[in-house]
Write a protein that holds these residues in place. Sequence first.
Motif, PDB file in Angstrom:
ATOM      1  N   PHE A   1       5.312 -26.121 -36.512  1.00 52.07           N
ATOM      2  CA  PHE A   1       4.380 -25.020 -36.715  1.00 52.07           C
ATOM      3  C   PHE A   1       2.990 -25.546 -36.396  1.00 52.07           C
ATOM      4  CE2 PHE A   1       2.160 -21.502 -38.236  1.00 52.07           C
ATOM      5  CZ  PHE A   1       3.039 -20.483 -38.539  1.00 52.07           C
ATOM      6  N   ILE A   2       2.341 -24.945 -35.431  1.00 51.47           N
ATOM      7  CA  ILE A   2       1.019 -25.388 -34.989  1.00 51.47           C
ATOM      8  C   ILE A   2       0.002 -24.301 -35.315  1.00 51.47           C
ATOM      9  CG2 ILE A   2      -0.364 -26.073 -32.993  1.00 51.47           C
ATOM     10  CD1 ILE A   2       2.371 -27.012 -31.744  1.00 51.47           C
ATOM     11  N   GLY A   3      -0.974 -24.659 -36.143  1.00 54.58           N
ATOM     12  CA  GLY A   3      -2.020 -23.724 -36.557  1.00 54.58           C
ATOM     13  C   GLY A   3      -1.852 -23.338 -38.014  1.00 54.58           C
ATOM     14  N   LEU A   4      -2.533 -24.055 -38.887  1.00 55.71           N
ATOM     15  CA  LEU A   4      -2.370 -23.846 -40.326  1.00 55.71           C
ATOM     16  C   LEU A   4      -3.637 -23.299 -40.963  1.00 55.71           C
ATOM     17  CD1 LEU A   4      -0.478 -27.186 -41.071  1.00 55.71           C
ATOM     18  CD2 LEU A   4       0.515 -24.917 -40.668  1.00 55.71           C
ATOM     19  N   GLY A   5      -4.201 -22.276 -40.325  1.00 55.83           N
ATOM     20  CA  GLY A   5      -5.377 -21.610 -40.882  1.00 55.83           C
ATOM     21  C   GLY A   5      -4.972 -20.676 -42.012  1.00 55.83           C
ATOM     22  N   GLY A   8      -1.649 -18.943 -40.786  1.00 51.57           N
ATOM     23  CA  GLY A   8      -0.638 -19.906 -40.367  1.00 51.57           C
ATOM     24  C   GLY A   8      -0.077 -20.737 -41.502  1.00 51.57           C
ATOM     25  N   LYS A   9      -0.934 -21.156 -42.410  1.00 50.61           N
ATOM     26  CA  LYS A   9      -0.464 -21.975 -43.535  1.00 50.61           C
ATOM     27  C   LYS A   9       0.508 -21.183 -44.411  1.00 50.61           C
ATOM     28  CE  LYS A   9      -1.988 -24.582 -47.519  1.00 50.61           C
ATOM     29  NZ  LYS A   9      -3.111 -24.858 -48.402  1.00 50.61           N
ATOM     30  N   VAL A  10       0.195 -19.923 -44.644  1.00 47.72           N
ATOM     31  CA  VAL A  10       1.075 -19.073 -45.453  1.00 47.72           C
ATOM     32  C   VAL A  10       2.409 -18.850 -44.731  1.00 47.72           C
ATOM     33  CG1 VAL A  10       1.333 -16.793 -46.518  1.00 47.72           C
ATOM     34  CG2 VAL A  10      -0.874 -17.950 -46.594  1.00 47.72           C
ATOM     35  N   LEU A  11       2.340 -18.585 -43.425  1.00 44.68           N
ATOM     36  CA  LEU A  11       3.574 -18.391 -42.661  1.00 44.68           C
ATOM     37  C   LEU A  11       4.414 -19.669 -42.641  1.00 44.68           C
ATOM     38  CD1 LEU A  11       2.288 -16.303 -39.611  1.00 44.68           C
ATOM     39  CD2 LEU A  11       3.598 -15.481 -41.582  1.00 44.68           C
ATOM     40  N   ALA A  12       3.764 -20.813 -42.466  1.00 44.43           N
ATOM     41  CA  ALA A  12       4.489 -22.089 -42.449  1.00 44.43           C
ATOM     42  C   ALA A  12       5.187 -22.331 -43.794  1.00 44.43           C
ATOM     43  CB  ALA A  12       3.542 -23.233 -42.116  1.00 44.43           C
ATOM     44  N   ALA A  13       4.524 -21.976 -44.885  1.00 48.69           N
ATOM     45  CA  ALA A  13       5.143 -22.126 -46.208  1.00 48.69           C
ATOM     46  C   ALA A  13       6.359 -21.212 -46.344  1.00 48.69           C
ATOM     47  CB  ALA A  13       4.121 -21.828 -47.309  1.00 48.69           C
ATOM     48  N   ARG A  14       6.266 -19.999 -45.806  1.00 47.00           N
ATOM     49  CA  ARG A  14       7.414 -19.085 -45.857  1.00 47.00           C
ATOM     50  C   ARG A  14       8.580 -19.650 -45.044  1.00 47.00           C
ATOM     51  NH1 ARG A  14       6.990 -14.289 -48.094  1.00 47.00           N
ATOM     52  NH2 ARG A  14       8.569 -13.351 -46.754  1.00 47.00           N
ATOM     53  N   VAL A  15       8.277 -20.241 -43.884  1.00 43.55           N
ATOM     54  CA  VAL A  15       9.328 -20.866 -43.072  1.00 43.55           C
ATOM     55  C   VAL A  15       9.937 -22.038 -43.838  1.00 43.55           C
ATOM     56  CG1 VAL A  15       9.770 -22.179 -40.952  1.00 43.55           C
ATOM     57  CG2 VAL A  15       8.355 -20.116 -40.870  1.00 43.55           C
ATOM     58  N   ALA A  16       9.097 -22.850 -44.454  1.00 40.12           N
ATOM     59  CA  ALA A  16       9.581 -24.017 -45.206  1.00 40.12           C
ATOM     60  C   ALA A  16      10.480 -23.606 -46.366  1.00 40.12           C
ATOM     61  CB  ALA A  16       8.398 -24.843 -45.721  1.00 40.12           C
ATOM     62  N   ASN A  17      10.263 -22.416 -46.903  1.00 38.17           N
ATOM     63  CA  ASN A  17      11.085 -21.922 -48.019  1.00 38.17           C
ATOM     64  C   ASN A  17      12.472 -21.461 -47.594  1.00 38.17           C
ATOM     65  OD1 ASN A  17       9.658 -22.220 -50.480  1.00 38.17           O
ATOM     66  ND2 ASN A  17       8.266 -20.603 -49.858  1.00 38.17           N
ATOM     67  N   ALA A  18      12.696 -21.318 -46.304  1.00 40.86           N
ATOM     68  CA  ALA A  18      14.009 -20.853 -45.826  1.00 40.86           C
ATOM     69  C   ALA A  18      15.070 -21.893 -46.188  1.00 40.86           C
ATOM     70  CB  ALA A  18      13.979 -20.625 -44.322  1.00 40.86           C
ATOM     71  N   PRO A  19      16.115 -21.488 -46.922  1.00 43.26           N
ATOM     72  CA  PRO A  19      17.111 -22.469 -47.373  1.00 43.26           C
ATOM     73  C   PRO A  19      17.857 -23.148 -46.226  1.00 43.26           C
ATOM     74  CG  PRO A  19      17.728 -20.227 -48.030  1.00 43.26           C
ATOM     75  CD  PRO A  19      16.380 -20.151 -47.399  1.00 43.26           C
ATOM     76  N   GLY A  34      -1.818 -29.431 -43.518  1.00 43.40           N
ATOM     77  CA  GLY A  34      -0.524 -30.049 -43.229  1.00 43.40           C
ATOM     78  C   GLY A  34      -0.119 -31.029 -44.308  1.00 43.40           C
ATOM     79  N   GLN A  35      -1.073 -31.793 -44.785  1.00 43.71           N
ATOM     80  CA  GLN A  35      -0.795 -32.749 -45.855  1.00 43.71           C
ATOM     81  C   GLN A  35      -0.410 -32.023 -47.138  1.00 43.71           C
ATOM     82  OE1 GLN A  35      -4.489 -34.900 -45.748  1.00 43.71           O
ATOM     83  NE2 GLN A  35      -3.809 -36.244 -44.087  1.00 43.71           N
ATOM     84  N   GLU A  36      -1.073 -30.896 -47.395  1.00 44.28           N
ATOM     85  CA  GLU A  36      -0.743 -30.103 -48.583  1.00 44.28           C
ATOM     86  C   GLU A  36       0.686 -29.558 -48.499  1.00 44.28           C
ATOM     87  OE1 GLU A  36      -2.167 -25.998 -50.718  1.00 44.28           O
ATOM     88  OE2 GLU A  36      -3.728 -27.239 -49.798  1.00 44.28           O
ATOM     89  N   LEU A  37       1.051 -29.030 -47.325  1.00 48.41           N
ATOM     90  CA  LEU A  37       2.415 -28.526 -47.146  1.00 48.41           C
ATOM     91  C   LEU A  37       3.431 -29.661 -47.254  1.00 48.41           C
ATOM     92  CD1 LEU A  37       1.857 -25.985 -44.240  1.00 48.41           C
ATOM     93  CD2 LEU A  37       2.671 -25.429 -46.539  1.00 48.41           C
ATOM     94  N   ALA A 125      -2.799 -11.994 -47.067  1.00 51.09           N
ATOM     95  CA  ALA A 125      -2.020 -11.225 -48.044  1.00 51.09           C
ATOM     96  C   ALA A 125      -0.760 -10.647 -47.391  1.00 51.09           C
ATOM     97  CB  ALA A 125      -2.862 -10.108 -48.649  1.00 51.09           C
ATOM     98  N   GLY A 126      -0.900 -10.128 -46.178  1.00 49.27           N
ATOM     99  CA  GLY A 126       0.250  -9.616 -45.453  1.00 49.27           C
ATOM    100  C   GLY A 126       1.249 -10.696 -45.134  1.00 49.27           C
ATOM    101  N   ALA A 127       0.762 -11.886 -44.761  1.00 50.33           N
ATOM    102  CA  ALA A 127       1.648 -13.017 -44.455  1.00 50.33           C
ATOM    103  C   ALA A 127       2.406 -13.449 -45.708  1.00 50.33           C
ATOM    104  CB  ALA A 127       0.837 -14.181 -43.898  1.00 50.33           C
TER     105      ALA A 127
END
Length: 130
Positions: A1-5, A8-19, A34-37, A125-127
């Motif tokens: 995932f490139i772009g954690l603004g 992007g950071k919220v979307l990346a977290a949602r992807v990371a939550n996928a089992p 990125g370090q936080e995620l 909020a939408g993400a």
Amino acid sequence: FIGLGNIGKVLAARVANAPELTALSVFDLSPAPGQELEGSYAGKVTSAADVAAAAAGAEVILTCLPRSSNVKSVADELISKKALAPGSVWIDCTSGDPTFASTIAAMLDEAGCTYVDAAVSGGPAGAAAG
């Protein structure tokens, strides 16, 4: 995932939550998100040093960048470094210029990568809400 603004950071977290997801490599020009995620999803998320490292071997590349020109710059870099896996899919969540998206799609097609223009709206909020 490139772009954690903001989005992007919220979307990346949602992807990371996928089992079903086993590994997610992330990158942003600012290393903090990125370090936080990576800390929040230890063992699942890795903060990459650069875009080529984030994309290395990836079947799917997701981008969420401020402008289409940023996406093109990343595509140019990954193509020049031959960092795109054959048959990979690039999903671009940038709310950018559709004409530019067509140019990027053609570039990536020549490199053996399928481009999906999947612009998002609704802000952070939408993400978060999905």
